[in-house]
Design an enzyme around this catalytic site. Structure first.
Site, mmCIF file in Angstrom:
data_model
loop_
_atom_site.group_PDB
_atom_site.id
_atom_site.type_symbol
_atom_site.label_atom_id
_atom_site.label_comp_id
_atom_site.label_asym_id
_atom_site.label_seq_id
_atom_site.Cartn_x
_atom_site.Cartn_y
_atom_site.Cartn_z
ATOM 1 N N CYS A 192 46.721 36.189 19.050
ATOM 2 C CA CYS A 192 46.591 36.150 17.592
ATOM 3 C C CYS A 192 47.947 36.265 16.917
ATOM 4 O O CYS A 192 48.047 36.076 15.705
ATOM 5 C CB CYS A 192 45.667 37.267 17.106
ATOM 6 N N ASP A 219 49.723 38.882 16.413
ATOM 7 C CA ASP A 219 49.960 40.138 15.696
ATOM 8 C C ASP A 219 50.906 41.045 16.479
ATOM 9 O O ASP A 219 50.866 41.098 17.702
ATOM 10 C CB ASP A 219 48.639 40.854 15.448
ATOM 11 N N CYS A 240 46.436 41.703 11.249
ATOM 12 C CA CYS A 240 45.230 41.607 10.440
ATOM 13 C C CYS A 240 44.857 42.973 9.839
ATOM 14 O O CYS A 240 45.424 44.008 10.204
ATOM 15 C CB CYS A 240 44.085 41.082 11.296
ATOM 16 N N CYS A 288 41.500 44.412 17.999
ATOM 17 C CA CYS A 288 42.626 44.753 17.122
ATOM 18 C C CYS A 288 43.000 46.231 17.283
ATOM 19 O O CYS A 288 44.161 46.608 17.132
ATOM 20 C CB CYS A 288 42.269 44.480 15.677
HETATM 21 FE FE1 FES Z 1 45.114 40.199 16.091
HETATM 22 FE FE2 FES Z 1 43.462 41.705 14.673
HETATM 23 S S1 FES Z 1 43.413 39.555 14.887
HETATM 24 S S2 FES Z 1 45.077 42.350 15.942
#
Ligand code: FES
Length: 140
Positions: free
Chosen positions: A34, A36, A59, A103
């Site tokens: 993702c 992140d 997110c 997450c």
């Molecule tokens: Fe990557 Fe939430 S979508 S940590």
């Protein structure tokens, strides 16, 4: 309601955001899937985490879980921080949608990564204490 009030509160008003310039341990974990990234800064005195700050480029669920995780480990011993699971953080937030559970793993990993860095700086091999910092299973 998809998100609990606590999640929304910690997302819109995250605690302990920022950096610690003279941190005793800094951890960074990322998720290739993702994209992140989470960075965690710890101040440690003896065996106690006296201050913690984080920055999350991610997110809302990642921000909310980091915020709650920092509240849970501030003032805690290193041992207790190492025991903090992503499940406990999710419970403290009154739950997350299943699709966002992964997450919450970032916060747990970021704490372990920062403690690993702390031990390395002390000249101690962190692996027997912290253990390997695995990737989020849900994301791979
Ligand atoms: Fe990557 Fe939430 S979508 S940590």
């Amino acid at each position: 309601m998809l998100y609990s009030e606590k999640v929304l509160d910690h997302f819109t008003n995250p605690r302990n955001v920022g950096e610690i310039a003279d941190a005793d341990g800094v951890g960074e974990v990322g998720n290739a899937k993702c994209g992140d990234i989470m960075r965690m800064y710890l101040k440690i005195d003896g065996n106690v985490i006296t201050d913690v700050k984080f920055k999350t480029f991610g997110c809302g669920a990642a921000i909310a879980t980091s915020s709650m995780a920092t509240e849970l480990i501030k003032g805690a011993t290193i041992d207790d921080a190492l025991k903090l699971s992503n499940k406990a953080v999710v419970e403290a937030l009154d739950g997350l949608p299943t699709s966002k559970i992964h997450c919450s793993v970032l916060a747990e990993q970021a704490i372990k990564s920062a403690l690993s860095d702390y031990y390395t700086r002390q000249g101690i091999d962190p692996e027997p204490i912290v253990g390997p910092i695995g990737e989020c299973e849900a994301c791979h």
